[in-house]
Motif scaffolding. Sequence first.
Motif, short mmCIF file in Angstrom:
data_model
loop_
_atom_site.label_atom_id
_atom_site.label_comp_id
_atom_site.label_asym_id
_atom_site.label_seq_id
_atom_site.Cartn_x
_atom_site.Cartn_y
_atom_site.Cartn_z
N THR A 17 0.86 -1.19 0.00
CA THR A 17 0.00 0.00 0.00
C THR A 17 0.89 1.24 0.00
O THR A 17 1.80 1.36 0.83
N ASP A 18 0.64 2.14 -0.95
CA ASP A 18 1.48 3.35 -1.06
C ASP A 18 1.27 4.27 0.13
O ASP A 18 0.22 4.24 0.79
N GLN A 19 2.27 5.10 0.41
CA GLN A 19 2.26 5.95 1.59
C GLN A 19 1.12 6.96 1.54
O GLN A 19 0.51 7.29 2.57
N GLU A 20 0.79 7.46 0.35
CA GLU A 20 -0.28 8.44 0.23
C GLU A 20 -1.62 7.84 0.69
O GLU A 20 -2.38 8.47 1.42
N THR A 21 -1.89 6.58 0.27
CA THR A 21 -3.13 5.92 0.69
C THR A 21 -3.13 5.67 2.19
O THR A 21 -4.14 5.88 2.88
N ASP A 76 7.60 0.93 15.04
CA ASP A 76 7.95 2.34 15.27
C ASP A 76 7.38 3.26 14.18
O ASP A 76 7.98 4.28 13.82
N GLN A 77 6.24 2.87 13.63
CA GLN A 77 5.53 3.71 12.67
C GLN A 77 4.34 4.36 13.39
O GLN A 77 3.90 3.89 14.43
N TRP A 78 3.84 5.44 12.82
CA TRP A 78 2.74 6.20 13.40
C TRP A 78 3.06 6.66 14.84
O TRP A 78 2.25 6.50 15.75
N PRO A 79 4.23 7.24 15.06
CA PRO A 79 4.63 7.62 16.43
C PRO A 79 3.74 8.71 17.03
O PRO A 79 3.66 8.85 18.25
N ILE A 92 -8.60 2.29 13.66
CA ILE A 92 -7.32 2.84 14.13
C ILE A 92 -6.55 1.81 14.95
O ILE A 92 -5.33 1.64 14.79
N ALA A 93 -7.27 1.10 15.85
CA ALA A 93 -6.62 0.08 16.68
C ALA A 93 -6.02 -1.03 15.82
O ALA A 93 -4.92 -1.55 16.10
N ARG A 140 -3.89 8.85 3.98
CA ARG A 140 -5.29 9.25 3.83
C ARG A 140 -6.20 8.39 4.72
O ARG A 140 -7.11 8.91 5.38
N VAL A 141 -5.95 7.07 4.74
CA VAL A 141 -6.77 6.17 5.57
C VAL A 141 -6.65 6.57 7.04
O VAL A 141 -7.67 6.70 7.75
N LYS A 142 -5.44 6.80 7.50
CA LYS A 142 -5.23 7.13 8.92
C LYS A 142 -5.83 8.50 9.25
O LYS A 142 -6.45 8.68 10.31
#
Length: 876
Positions: free
Chosen positions: A88-92, A130-133, A119-120, A95-97
Motif C-alpha cells: 500500500t502506497d504511503q499516500e493511501t 515504530d511507525q505512526w509515532p 485505528i486500533a 489518507r486512511v489514517k
Amino acid sequence: MAEGGDINTVLSNSLSTDAATRNGAEQQLAQAADTNFPLYLATLVQSLADENSEPQIRVAAGLALKNSFTAREFARAQELQAKWLQQTDQETKNRVKALALQTLSSSNSQAGNASAQVIASIASLELPRDQWPELMGTLVQNVSNGAPHQKQASLTCIGYICDSQDTELRTALVSHSNAILTAVVQGARKEETSADIRLSAIYALGDSLEFVGNNFKHEGERNYIMQVVCEATQAEDSRIQQGAFGCLNRIMGLYYENMRFYMEKALFGLTILGMKNDDEDVAKLAVEFWSTVCEEEINIEEDNSQVDNTEQMRPFYNFARVATGEVVPQLLALLTRQDEDAADDEYNLARAAYQCLQLYAQAVGANIVPPVLQFVETHLRSEDWHYREAAVAAFGAIMDGPEEKTLEPIVKQALPILISMMDDSSVFVKDSTAYALGRITEACSEAIDPNTHLDPLIRSLFAGVHDSKMASSCCWALMNLAERFSGDFEAAANPITPHFNQSVQTLLTVTSQAAAETTVRTTSYEVLGAFVQHAATDSFPAIAQLSDVIIKRLEETIPLQSQVVSIEDKIALEEMQTSLSTVLQAIIQRLEKEIAPQGDRIMQVDLQILNVLGPKSSVPEAIFATISGLANAMEEDFIKYMEAFSPFLYNALANQEEPSVCSMAIGLVSDITRSMGERSQPYCDNFMNHLLNNLRSAALSNQFKPAILQCFGDIASAIGGHFETYLSVVAQVLQQAAAVTAAPDGSYEMYDYVISLREGIMDAWGGIIAAMNTSGKTQGLQPYVQPIFELLNIIAQDMNRSESLMRSAMGVIGDLADAYPHGELADAFRQDWISAMIKETRSNREFQPRTIETARWAREQVKRQLGGSSSIMQQT
C-alpha cells in the motif's frame, strides 16, 4: 465500486439478514480488495468519514476496513499485514489514517466507535514497527481538548489498542505508557461530567494496566491512579462502578506488592460496601476482588515455599486472613441470593460468592471454619430453602483448604444430616447437597465410615442419579467413593463389594431408559466404568456378566446408524457408543486375560462400528482404546484379529486430517506390537511406512514426533532382529531429531518439545539396541554408537530435562554396555560426564525408585564394560 452509490449499496447488503444477499456483498468486497487494495481502502475510508451517509453504512465500512488489517487465522493475518505494510502506497496509508482519526470527532457515536476499531487495527501493525509515532499524542490531545464525542471515541480507541493480544504490540505499548495514562486518568476523574466519557476512560484504564508498570513504581503516580479508581467505585452511574471494581481486580492481580497501604486506607472498606451494592453486577465484581486477593495469596505462598532463601520471597500481607471476619460473613449472606430461574451454567452473584468462598478456604485454611460452621448450624434446618441451600453449599465449599484432621470430626458429625437432606423438598437443596457430598468424597473421604455411612450414602446418591439436575453431582460422588474404597488391587473384597451388584443393576436400569437425558446416561456409564475399574476380585463373575450386557448394547447401536436424520441424533448415538466402549475398556482392564472368551464378539462389534462410521466422528478413539486394552489382555492371541483389523489401523495412521485419530493409531501400533511380539512382524512394513510418512508430513504438528520415535522402539522390541531392515532409515531419522534444540530465549513449549523429542529418541534407541543385542546383530549398531553418545552428552550438559528423559538415558547407557560386554566401549564410558550423569540420576531423591534403580543397573553395566579392551568408538 468507485461510485459512492454503488459502495453504499454493497456495504448495506453486507449487513443484510438474508444470507444470499450478505454473501454476495462480501464476495464483491473481497473481489474489490483483490483487484486494487489501495483503491479499496481509500473508497471504504471515504464512506466511513462521510457525515452524510447512514450510520449503518459507516459502520459497515469500518468493519470492512478493520477486516482488511486483521484476521483470526494466522496465515490470513500475515497476508493482510503484508498487503498494508508492503503493498500500500504511503499516500493511501496517510489518507486512511487521517480520515479514520477525523471520524473520531463524528457526532455519530456508531461511526466514532467504528473508526476507533479501524485505528486500533492499524496501530497493531504500525506501533511495533515504530511507525505512526504521533498516534498516541493525537489521542491524548483529543481527550484533553476535544468535543465530548471525540473524547469518548478516542478513549474507546485507546482501550481497543490496549486490549490487543498481539505480543509485539503489547511490548511496544510500554513505551507509550505515559501518554496512555495521561489520557485515561484525565477522562476517568470524578470532575468529568460526562458519564459516557468517564466510563470509556475507566475501561481503557483497565485495559492499559499491564503496560503502566513503570508508572506504578512511582508512589505519586500510583497514588493518583488509585485515587481516581477508588473515587469511581462511588460514582452514581453503576456502569462506572462496575468498571472501577474491574480495574481494582486487575490492579490487585498485577501489583499486589504495592497494595498494602491502599488496602488499609480504602480498598477493604470499599469492597465490603461494594458487595452490599443493590446492583448485582457491581456486587459480583466486588466479590471477585476478594477472589483475586485469595488467588494471589495462594500463589505467593506456593512460590515462597519453593525458594531457597528469604531474599527471594515475594511480599505476603495476609490480606485474606486479616479480613476473614468481615468478608466471609458477607459472602455467606450472598449465598442466599440464589436465582432459581438461572441456567446451570449462568454466573450470578450467589455463584460468584461460592467460588470466592472456595478460594478463601484455600487461602486461610482452618480460619474459615468457625464463621462457616456458625452459619451452617444456624441455617441448615431453616424453613426457607434459600438458607438451607446456602448452608449446604457453604459446608461443601470449605472442604478444600483446611487440613483433613480439622475437617474430619466436623464431617463425621454432619454426614448423617447431609444424607438425610438428599430427600429435601427443594430440588435446589438436593442438588447442592449432592455436590457437597461430592466435595466431601473427594477432599475428606477418610471421614466416611464404611460401616456407618457408606450404605445410606450410596443409596441416597443412587436415588439422585435419576434426576437430571442432580445426576452429575451424584455420579461424581459415587466415582469418588469407588476410588476411595477400592482397597488393594488383588483384594477379594472391599467396602464397595456388598453394594456392587445392586449398583450395577441400578446403573443399567438408568442407562436403558429411553426417556433418560443424554447427560444422565453418559454420567451413569462413567460411574459404571469406575465401579468396574475399582472392583474387588469377588465381583469378577458379575463383571463377566456385565460384559455380555455392554457388548449387546453396542451391537444394538449398529442398526441405529442408518436411522440418524439430524446432527442431534448423530451426537446422541456417538455419545452412547463412546460411553459403552469406555465401560468395555474398564471391563477388559479389570478382567485382563479372563476377557478372552468375549474377544471375538468385542472385535466383531468394534469392526462393524468402524465400518459404518462417517468422517469426523469421535467414536474411533474410544473403539481404538477398547482394542488396545483387548490386545494387552490377549497378548500373542490377538494375532487372529489382525487380518480383519489392520486395514482400519492403516487408514487411521494415514488420516492426517483427523490428528486425534492418527495419534490414537500411533499409540495402538505400540500396544499391538508390544502385545504380539514377533507375531506382529508381517504388519511392520506397513506400520513403518505410515509412521515415516507421518514424520515427514507438514500436516501433523511436531507433537506427534516423540510418540512416533517411541513407537519405533516398541516395534524393535517386538520383532527383535527383524528390525535390522529398518535400522538405517530409522537411525537417520533419530540423528536428525537429535539435532533439534531450543534457543536460550525460546518458548516454554519449545523447551518441553525438545525434552519429549529426546525422550522419544532415547526410547527408540533403547528398543533398537536391545533388539539387536538379543538377536546377535550388534555389528549393525556400530555406525550409530558415536552419535548416540553425542546425544547423551548433550542431555548431560543441558539442564532442560525431565525424570523420564534421564531414566530413558540411563536405560540406553546400560543397554549399550550390555550389548558390548567385552569392553568395546570402554573409552566412551571412561568419559567423566558419563559417571557424573549416572551419579546425579542415582542420587536424586526426588526421582522415583524405578529411575534410581535403572541408574544403578546402568552403573553396574558400565563397571563391567570398563574391564574390557578393544574400542568400537575407534572403529567407527
